[in-house]
Design a protein around this motif. Sequence first.
Motif, PDB file in Angstrom:
ATOM      1  N   ILE A 229     -45.189  21.034  21.662  1.00 36.49           N
ATOM      2  CA  ILE A 229     -45.890  20.656  20.450  1.00 36.49           C
ATOM      3  C   ILE A 229     -47.067  19.526  20.667  1.00 36.49           C
ATOM      4  O   ILE A 229     -46.392  18.493  20.515  1.00 36.49           O
ATOM      5  N   ARG A 230     -48.101  19.846  20.801  1.00 34.44           N
ATOM      6  CA  ARG A 230     -49.078  18.603  21.043  1.00 34.44           C
ATOM      7  C   ARG A 230     -49.652  18.324  19.746  1.00 34.44           C
ATOM      8  O   ARG A 230     -49.548  18.781  18.547  1.00 34.44           O
ATOM      9  N   PRO A 231     -50.093  16.881  19.678  1.00 36.56           N
ATOM     10  CA  PRO A 231     -50.540  16.103  18.477  1.00 36.56           C
ATOM     11  C   PRO A 231     -51.746  16.854  17.843  1.00 36.56           C
ATOM     12  O   PRO A 231     -51.366  16.914  16.550  1.00 36.56           O
ATOM     13  N   LEU A 232     -52.382  17.333  18.405  1.00 39.90           N
ATOM     14  CA  LEU A 232     -53.517  17.937  17.781  1.00 39.90           C
ATOM     15  C   LEU A 232     -53.007  19.334  16.965  1.00 39.90           C
ATOM     16  O   LEU A 232     -53.299  19.445  15.911  1.00 39.90           O
ATOM     17  N   LEU A 234     -49.945  19.652  15.823  1.00 39.42           N
ATOM     18  CA  LEU A 234     -49.076  19.082  14.763  1.00 39.42           C
ATOM     19  C   LEU A 234     -50.199  18.614  13.512  1.00 39.42           C
ATOM     20  O   LEU A 234     -49.836  19.064  12.439  1.00 39.42           O
ATOM     21  N   LEU A 235     -51.408  17.950  13.827  1.00 34.30           N
ATOM     22  CA  LEU A 235     -52.158  17.545  12.779  1.00 34.30           C
ATOM     23  C   LEU A 235     -52.570  19.018  12.167  1.00 34.30           C
ATOM     24  O   LEU A 235     -52.659  18.874  10.894  1.00 34.30           O
ATOM     25  N   THR A 236     -53.261  19.631  12.866  1.00 38.79           N
ATOM     26  CA  THR A 236     -54.055  20.765  12.212  1.00 38.79           C
ATOM     27  C   THR A 236     -53.224  21.920  11.579  1.00 38.79           C
ATOM     28  O   THR A 236     -53.595  22.632  10.866  1.00 38.79           O
ATOM     29  N   TYR A 237     -51.870  21.910  11.920  1.00 39.54           N
ATOM     30  CA  TYR A 237     -50.947  22.872  11.250  1.00 39.54           C
ATOM     31  C   TYR A 237     -50.842  22.405   9.819  1.00 39.54           C
ATOM     32  O   TYR A 237     -50.468  23.282   9.033  1.00 39.54           O
ATOM     33  N   ALA A 238     -51.023  21.059   9.544  1.00 35.06           N
ATOM     34  CA  ALA A 238     -51.216  20.459   7.929  1.00 35.06           C
ATOM     35  C   ALA A 238     -52.133  21.344   7.206  1.00 35.06           C
ATOM     36  O   ALA A 238     -51.819  21.439   5.956  1.00 35.06           O
ATOM     37  N   LEU A 239     -52.868  22.107   7.638  1.00 36.39           N
ATOM     38  CA  LEU A 239     -53.977  22.781   7.034  1.00 36.39           C
ATOM     39  C   LEU A 239     -53.087  24.067   6.519  1.00 36.39           C
ATOM     40  O   LEU A 239     -53.851  24.756   5.540  1.00 36.39           O
ATOM     41  N   ILE A 240     -52.435  24.742   7.182  1.00 33.83           N
ATOM     42  CA  ILE A 240     -51.865  25.997   6.878  1.00 33.83           C
ATOM     43  C   ILE A 240     -51.119  26.330   5.278  1.00 33.83           C
ATOM     44  O   ILE A 240     -51.555  27.122   4.827  1.00 33.83           O
ATOM     45  N   PRO A 241     -50.626  25.206   5.103  1.00 36.01           N
ATOM     46  CA  PRO A 241     -49.803  25.238   3.633  1.00 36.01           C
ATOM     47  C   PRO A 241     -51.186  25.582   2.720  1.00 36.01           C
ATOM     48  O   PRO A 241     -50.583  25.869   1.515  1.00 36.01           O
ATOM     49  N   LEU A 242     -52.256  25.144   2.783  1.00 34.07           N
ATOM     50  CA  LEU A 242     -53.307  25.317   1.812  1.00 34.07           C
ATOM     51  C   LEU A 242     -53.375  26.730   1.485  1.00 34.07           C
ATOM     52  O   LEU A 242     -53.972  27.090   0.445  1.00 34.07           O
ATOM     53  N   VAL A 457     -56.876  27.636  12.500  1.00 34.08           N
ATOM     54  CA  VAL A 457     -57.076  27.478  10.956  1.00 34.08           C
ATOM     55  C   VAL A 457     -57.871  26.169  10.717  1.00 34.08           C
ATOM     56  O   VAL A 457     -58.764  26.246   9.670  1.00 34.08           O
ATOM     57  N   ALA A 458     -57.866  25.260  11.746  1.00 29.53           N
ATOM     58  CA  ALA A 458     -58.828  23.853  11.510  1.00 29.53           C
ATOM     59  C   ALA A 458     -60.040  24.677  11.515  1.00 29.53           C
ATOM     60  O   ALA A 458     -61.282  24.059  10.705  1.00 29.53           O
ATOM     61  N   ILE A 459     -60.633  25.406  12.487  1.00 32.45           N
ATOM     62  CA  ILE A 459     -61.976  25.941  12.631  1.00 32.45           C
ATOM     63  C   ILE A 459     -62.381  26.811  11.443  1.00 32.45           C
ATOM     64  O   ILE A 459     -63.429  26.551  10.851  1.00 32.45           O
ATOM     65  N   LEU A 460     -61.331  27.514  11.042  1.00 37.41           N
ATOM     66  CA  LEU A 460     -61.375  28.437  10.014  1.00 37.41           C
ATOM     67  C   LEU A 460     -61.949  27.717   8.593  1.00 37.41           C
ATOM     68  O   LEU A 460     -62.810  28.216   8.032  1.00 37.41           O
ATOM     69  N   VAL A 461     -61.165  26.507   8.437  1.00 37.29           N
ATOM     70  CA  VAL A 461     -61.456  26.025   7.146  1.00 37.29           C
ATOM     71  C   VAL A 461     -62.807  25.133   7.049  1.00 37.29           C
ATOM     72  O   VAL A 461     -63.472  25.225   6.198  1.00 37.29           O
TER      73      VAL A 461
END
Length: 501
Positions: A229-232, A234-242, A457-461
């Motif tokens: 689980i890499r830092p980026l 972990l960070l971009t996973y936070a967008l998925i609950p949107l 998801v980061a690119i998609l958002v």
Amino acid sequence: MTLLIIAGYLLIVLAIGLTGHRLFRGTSEDYFVASRTIGPFVLLMSLFGTHMTAFSLLGASGEAYRRGIGVFALMASSSALVAPLVFLFIGTRVWSVGKRLGHLTQIEFFRHRWNSKLLGNLLAVVLVGLLVPYLLIGVKGGGITLHQITGESVPEWAGSLVMCLVVMIYVIFGGVRSTAWANTFQTMVFMILGGLACAMIVRQIGGLSVAMSRVLAERPDLLIRGESIRPLELLTYALIPLSVGMFPHVFMHWLTARSAGTFRFPIVAYPVCVAIVWVPSVLLGVLGALEFPGLVGGATNSVLVRLIHSHAPGFMAGLLAAGVLAAVMSSLDSQTLSISTLLTRELQRWLPKGSSLRQAVQSNNVLVGRAFVAVVLTGTFLLSIGANRSLFRLGIWSFSGFAALFPLIVAALYWRRSTSQGAVACVLTTAILWSYLFMKAWKTPGYTIGDTGIMPVAILVVASSVALIVGSLLSRPPDEERTLQYFPRSGNLFSSDESSA
């Protein structure tokens, strides 16, 4: 014994679901949004139950089996924070607008907001397409549970079929009221029995300290974030609950609330509910890696059920299996009804004006909705027979698509200058880019953008947001009269009685 307990549980769920039929008022509004009468506790259980499907029990434990305890940080912690905020800033406003303007579906909301038939038709296709993987999670999860807990004596397809039939019966007869009541019971069941399963299995292994010592000695990589689980990531996973802001089934339950005040309890209690479900799931996934090493691919989805089968006696195994089925069915019913509602309401618009068929659909909305429930569940069951993907990864891709559409609901409620052209650009960008990335990642487990750890998801958002903004600014401002229905001059969407409820 196990099968008898599971059968008894399914009969109880069926009875609760069918009870809702006795209160059915015979109207479309009652069938699809329970006449907007759902209270705080049932709303919490409905929202949480429909959000936390087999993804949260079977999927999370399967992913923890592969990647360790860091899986909790990927989804659970961010969901516990993001989902309540979405309920507060999006859900309450959707409820207010929906009640004033009589919206029954998500598509009706967006079509009316921007006065665009094209947007409504396009969004309907995209939402249905994104919801199919989510439906598959539930149907596959139920089949896996019954297959494993019965020592593989019940085929996966048979388990999926039985579950689909039970859901089909009570959803067809009772609509969203039966769905909400069944969700309430099933959510309580899987929250309680999930914790019980964890306590029992850990005790059988020798206690938590012994279990953790064994993990530390044999698989210490499962207790740290490590390279999996890499830092980026972990960070971009936070967008998925949107994604919760654009789920059709969550949108549907928002519209059923009795008042704006009904949302207070779900907002406060949601993080606690997330912890109750996710902590046992992730912990058991880690322990399962020691008990059943060597599972690969879709087989990891069954690690939780394998643990229950190995460490719980027959009676308890049946109860715990019922808990897993509760998690599966509490989302499958809402998802099925939401997509059926959407198709029913859209069908009458797609048919030629003045045609006898259109008039028949308009005068028989409930009957058509019930027919779609049967069609959706039958189609999902047939698709599930050949599907053999990780439930967690299948869920992540579904969530990513819905998260990419989140800027749409934000603009609808908070940006007056947004236009139908910008909204269409947002939906098209999401559909095209999601399809491209999904195909690119289909044969690459753990795919990230450029192998950097950045989740798709980061690119998609970002891309959908840019498309929405640019498309809106390059087009004419929206009609002021229509906009005022969503942005009252007083600045308050709620009437005095609603805001004090």
